[in-house]
Design a protein around this motif. Structure first.
Motif, PDB file in Angstrom:
ATOM      1  N   THR A  85       0.999  -1.187   0.110  1.00 16.42           N
ATOM      2  CA  THR A  85       0.011   0.041  -0.065  1.00 16.42           C
ATOM      3  C   THR A  85       0.697   1.133   0.195  1.00 16.42           C
ATOM      4  O   THR A  85       1.978   1.385   0.452  1.00 16.42           O
ATOM      5  CB  THR A  85      -0.969   0.091   1.308  1.00 16.42           C
ATOM      6  OG1 THR A  85       0.106   0.141   2.502  1.00 16.42           O
ATOM      7  CG2 THR A  85      -2.033  -1.143   1.205  1.00 16.42           C
ATOM      8  N   ALA A  86       0.353   2.408  -0.228  1.00 20.22           N
ATOM      9  CA  ALA A  86       0.961   3.569  -0.344  1.00 20.22           C
ATOM     10  C   ALA A  86       0.620   4.271   1.020  1.00 20.22           C
ATOM     11  O   ALA A  86      -0.312   4.131   1.766  1.00 20.22           O
ATOM     12  CB  ALA A  86       0.634   4.442  -1.669  1.00 20.22           C
ATOM     13  N   ASP A  87       1.313   5.093   1.365  1.00 19.02           N
ATOM     14  CA  ASP A  87       1.461   5.818   2.650  1.00 19.02           C
ATOM     15  C   ASP A  87       0.856   7.332   2.606  1.00 19.02           C
ATOM     16  O   ASP A  87       1.650   8.150   1.570  1.00 19.02           O
ATOM     17  CB  ASP A  87       2.721   5.935   3.343  1.00 19.02           C
ATOM     18  CG  ASP A  87       2.603   6.628   4.864  1.00 19.02           C
ATOM     19  OD1 ASP A  87       1.401   6.647   5.427  1.00 19.02           O
ATOM     20  OD2 ASP A  87       3.632   7.265   5.443  1.00 19.02           O
ATOM     21  N   GLU A  88      -0.096   7.836   2.884  1.00 20.11           N
ATOM     22  CA  GLU A  88      -0.625   9.247   2.958  1.00 20.11           C
ATOM     23  C   GLU A  88       0.233  10.133   3.724  1.00 20.11           C
ATOM     24  O   GLU A  88       0.094  10.161   4.860  1.00 20.11           O
ATOM     25  CB  GLU A  88      -2.130   9.117   3.036  1.00 20.11           C
ATOM     26  CG  GLU A  88      -2.596  10.767   2.905  1.00 20.11           C
ATOM     27  CD  GLU A  88      -4.030  10.895   2.988  1.00 20.11           C
ATOM     28  OE1 GLU A  88      -4.662  12.242   3.292  1.00 20.11           O
ATOM     29  OE2 GLU A  88      -4.875   9.836   3.056  1.00 20.11           O
ATOM     30  N   ILE A  89       0.939  11.134   2.937  1.00 24.08           N
ATOM     31  CA  ILE A  89       1.908  11.912   3.643  1.00 24.08           C
ATOM     32  C   ILE A  89       1.147  12.924   4.187  1.00 24.08           C
ATOM     33  O   ILE A  89       1.231  13.409   5.510  1.00 24.08           O
ATOM     34  CB  ILE A  89       2.902  12.257   2.983  1.00 24.08           C
ATOM     35  CG1 ILE A  89       3.864  11.246   2.271  1.00 24.08           C
ATOM     36  CG2 ILE A  89       3.751  13.454   3.605  1.00 24.08           C
ATOM     37  CD1 ILE A  89       4.315  10.244   3.427  1.00 24.08           C
ATOM     38  N   THR A  90       0.239  13.501   3.456  1.00 23.31           N
ATOM     39  CA  THR A  90      -0.561  14.923   3.893  1.00 23.31           C
ATOM     40  C   THR A  90      -1.650  14.899   2.654  1.00 23.31           C
ATOM     41  O   THR A  90      -1.792  14.357   2.063  1.00 23.31           O
ATOM     42  CB  THR A  90       0.346  16.139   3.932  1.00 23.31           C
ATOM     43  OG1 THR A  90      -0.594  17.012   4.307  1.00 23.31           O
ATOM     44  CG2 THR A  90       0.868  16.673   2.695  1.00 23.31           C
ATOM     45  N   ALA A  91      -2.441  16.080   3.203  1.00 23.10           N
ATOM     46  CA  ALA A  91      -3.653  16.346   2.117  1.00 23.10           C
ATOM     47  C   ALA A  91      -3.463  17.940   1.976  1.00 23.10           C
ATOM     48  O   ALA A  91      -3.194  18.680   2.589  1.00 23.10           O
ATOM     49  CB  ALA A  91      -4.943  15.881   2.529  1.00 23.10           C
ATOM     50  N   LEU A  92      -3.983  18.072   0.722  1.00 24.40           N
ATOM     51  CA  LEU A  92      -3.825  19.700   0.108  1.00 24.40           C
ATOM     52  C   LEU A  92      -5.351  19.986  -0.023  1.00 24.40           C
ATOM     53  O   LEU A  92      -6.250  19.085  -0.560  1.00 24.40           O
ATOM     54  CB  LEU A  92      -3.151  20.108  -0.847  1.00 24.40           C
ATOM     55  CG  LEU A  92      -1.887  19.251  -1.146  1.00 24.40           C
ATOM     56  CD1 LEU A  92      -1.139  19.569  -2.502  1.00 24.40           C
ATOM     57  CD2 LEU A  92      -0.802  20.263   0.088  1.00 24.40           C
ATOM     58  N   TYR A  93      -5.968  21.172   0.375  1.00 23.46           N
ATOM     59  CA  TYR A  93      -7.483  21.385   0.344  1.00 23.46           C
ATOM     60  C   TYR A  93      -7.516  22.733  -0.507  1.00 23.46           C
ATOM     61  O   TYR A  93      -6.773  23.751  -0.173  1.00 23.46           O
ATOM     62  CB  TYR A  93      -7.905  21.610   1.864  1.00 23.46           C
ATOM     63  CG  TYR A  93      -7.840  20.330   2.606  1.00 23.46           C
ATOM     64  CD1 TYR A  93      -8.880  19.127   2.246  1.00 23.46           C
ATOM     65  CD2 TYR A  93      -6.728  19.831   3.446  1.00 23.46           C
ATOM     66  CE1 TYR A  93      -8.776  17.910   3.085  1.00 23.46           C
ATOM     67  CE2 TYR A  93      -6.911  18.777   4.222  1.00 23.46           C
ATOM     68  CZ  TYR A  93      -7.897  17.674   3.830  1.00 23.46           C
ATOM     69  OH  TYR A  93      -7.857  16.713   4.681  1.00 23.46           O
TER      70      TYR A  93
END
Length: 247
Positions: A85-93
């Protein structure tokens, strides 16, 4: 021009299998598929991907997610390092009453990524606005470093939003749409040390790849290319009536 890419050691390659409706939507997404180049077996795949960058043991990508109106208001920054799986580093909104229309990502180093998002708003200034982010994968943080309005908007069937590595982590090139045609851009060099975008290499007319659903309406189509030693970048430059090669 980034839609299919080999890892530098040529052991893997990846591409985005775009959704059939991408050319009619406001933004283009699809399934990112990673393959072993030796046996051609597919390793992993990720959905809703609009852009990616690939290194030998590192894959970074942007996945767009929509709200109830179908607007892309969130971009997940994902990193894959060889697991299932991939690791979610952060999110942009996106800002309030705004949505993302494009995204691009680049691996700067083992711990730093860069992303450029195209954003449009339903109220206020409705011009497309590019936003340049730096992302620290160790601290899982994203910082909006640069932003400005641009003359043109992003089309889902063109490759006008590009982040281009120069082979030197101190400089990245990116290409905001110039508004002259659907697939021509400016080109700006970003100094990653002081995070300035004052070095405008091409003000307009840099031709990028495009696909068109219209018969007999094929656009001028080209992709920037580096020389093998990394010292030169070749571009097709359009003046509207003719095209030339620029170095």
């Amino acid at each position: 021009n980034g839609a299919l890419r080999y890892a530098p050691n040529s052991q893997r390659f990846a591409f985005i299998d775009y959704e059939p409706v991408s050319e009619r939507a406001e933004f283009a997404v699809g399934t990112l598929r990673l393959f072993d180049a030796g046996n051609l077996r597919e390793g992993v795949r990720f959905d809703n991907v609009t852009a990616f960058d690939l290194r030998d043991e590192l894959l970074a990508h942007l996945s767009l997610f929509t709200n109830t109106r179908g607007d892309a208001d969130e971009a997940a920054v994902m990193v894959w390092r060889g697991s299932d799986t991939a690791d979610e580093i952060t999110a942009l909104y996106a800002e309030q009453n705004c949505r993302f229309t494009s995204g691009q990502i680049a691996i700067v180093s083992e711990t730093q990524l860069a992303a450029v998002m195209g954003q449009r708003c339903a109220s206020g200034d409705t011009r497309t606005r590019w936003q340049f982010y730096t992302i620290d994968t160790a601290n899982r943080t994203a910082t909006l470093a640069l932003a400005d309005y641009q003359a043109g908007g992003y089309s889902p069937y063109t490759r006008t939003n590009n982040l281009i590595s120069t082979g030197d982590s101190s400089t990245l090139l990116f290409t905001p749409a110039d508004g002259l045609t659907r697939n021509t851009t400016a080109m700006i060099a970003v100094d990653m040390g002081n995070l300035s975008a004052d070095n405008v290499i091409v003000r307009s007319g840099a031709v990028m790849p495009a696909w068109t659903p219209f018969r007999f309406a094929l656009p001028t189509n080209a992709a920037p290319a580096f020389s093998l030693d990394g010292r030169w970048l070749a571009l097709v430059l359009s003046t509207g009536t003719s095209a030339s090669i620029g170095l």
